[in-house]
Scaffold this active site. Structure first.
Site, short mmCIF file in Angstrom:
data_model
loop_
_atom_site.label_atom_id
_atom_site.label_comp_id
_atom_site.label_asym_id
_atom_site.label_seq_id
_atom_site.Cartn_x
_atom_site.Cartn_y
_atom_site.Cartn_z
N GLU A 1 -1.28 -8.07 5.61
CA GLU A 1 -1.04 -8.30 7.05
C GLU A 1 -2.35 -8.38 7.82
OE1 GLU A 1 -0.99 -5.48 5.57
OE2 GLU A 1 -1.45 -3.81 6.91
N HIS B 1 -3.50 -4.95 1.70
CA HIS B 1 -2.98 -5.15 3.07
C HIS B 1 -2.91 -6.64 3.42
CE1 HIS B 1 -2.84 -1.03 4.78
NE2 HIS B 1 -3.57 -0.80 3.70
N CYS C 1 0.84 -1.20 0.00
CA CYS C 1 0.00 0.00 0.00
C CYS C 1 0.88 1.26 0.00
CB CYS C 1 -1.00 -0.04 1.15
SG CYS C 1 -2.44 0.97 0.80
N ARG D 1 -7.91 2.76 0.74
CA ARG D 1 -7.41 3.96 0.02
C ARG D 1 -6.15 3.61 -0.78
NH1 ARG D 1 -8.16 7.02 5.03
NH2 ARG D 1 -10.25 7.86 5.01
N1 GLN Z 1 -3.61 6.46 0.63
C1 GLN Z 1 -2.39 6.21 1.35
C2 GLN Z 1 -1.25 7.03 0.76
O1 GLN Z 1 -1.37 7.52 -0.32
C3 GLN Z 1 -2.04 4.75 1.32
C4 GLN Z 1 -3.12 3.97 2.02
C5 GLN Z 1 -2.63 2.76 2.73
O2 GLN Z 1 -1.42 2.55 2.89
N2 GLN Z 1 -3.55 2.00 3.22
O3 GLN Z 1 -0.23 7.17 1.40
#
Ligand code: GLN
Length: 201
Positions: A169, A167, A82, A132
């Site tokens: 984890e 994610h 992410c 996100r």
């Molecule tokens: N939207 C976050 C970012 O741009 C990442 C989201 C996440 O790691 N769950 O940093």
């Protein structure tokens, strides 16, 4: 590799604790990484999800940019998830030949889950949790795309680098962490560094 791999988890911000417990459950020795000295002696590193802007500021504040590039150059695997995927891209640490779009599924869409099939992964699809999440907007020829959502790449590998948008984890499916530990073991076997052996601290 005969001894437990020593794996760091970047712990400046974000979801590092859940990565640490999953890696420990798989037999790795885990260390939290906040400063360049914390990278010493690691066989691999996980960069968790969180806020890529906050983590980028932390990396700058702690002077971790160059040491992380050296860590990669020494052949030690890095797993970015992410926000960690964003940190790996061309515009951030520049370790992986990818461009990433932040919040690519839309800011309003806070989170969703989707089954993803990974090549060569036994046990059926991975139930992926996206929060996100970014996706990969461009990838160089050395990058293997491992999974996509609606045609947008969300998982990729380039040599010793593994990057995924979701994610792994969260939940109890530890297959991606296992895959990363295999990369770590392979890097050791390839002689990327002096790997741990029984009896050495
Ligand atoms: N939207 C976050 C970012 O741009 C990442 C989201 C996440 O790691 N769950 O940093």
């Amino acid at each position: 590799m005969s001894a437990a791999p020593v794996v760091g988890v970047l712990a400046l911000q974000g979801g590092f604790a859940a990565h640490a417990s999953m890696l420990r459950a798989l037999g790795a020795e885990v260390r939290e990484v906040r400063t360049p000295a914390d990278l010493d002696g690691l066989d691999g590193l996980v960069m968790p999800g969180g806020e890529s802007t906050t983590m980028t500021l932390g990396i700058e504040r702690e002077g971790l940019g160059a040491p992380l590039r050296a860590f990669h150059a020494a052949g030690r695997p890095i797993f970015g998830t992410c926000a960690g995927l964003i940190l790996l891209d061309r515009d951030h640490l520049g370790l992986m030949d990818i461009a990433a779009a932040r919040n690519a599924f839309g800011r309003q869409l806070h989170s969703f889950e989707q089954d993803l099939r990974f090549p060569d992964m036994e046990g059926g699809p991975v139930r992926a949790v996206f929060i996100r999440a970014p996706w990969i907007t461009d990838a160089g020829p050395g990058v293997e795309i491992l999974a996509a959502v609606d045609g947008h790449p969300v998982a990729a590998r380039e040599g010793t680098l593994l990057a995924i948008s979701f994610h792994p984890e969260l939940g109890d499916d530890d297959r991606l962490h296992r895959a990363f530990l295999e990369l770590v073991a392979q890097a050791c076997d390839d002689g990327a560094r002096i790997c741990p052996s029984p009896g050495t601290a």
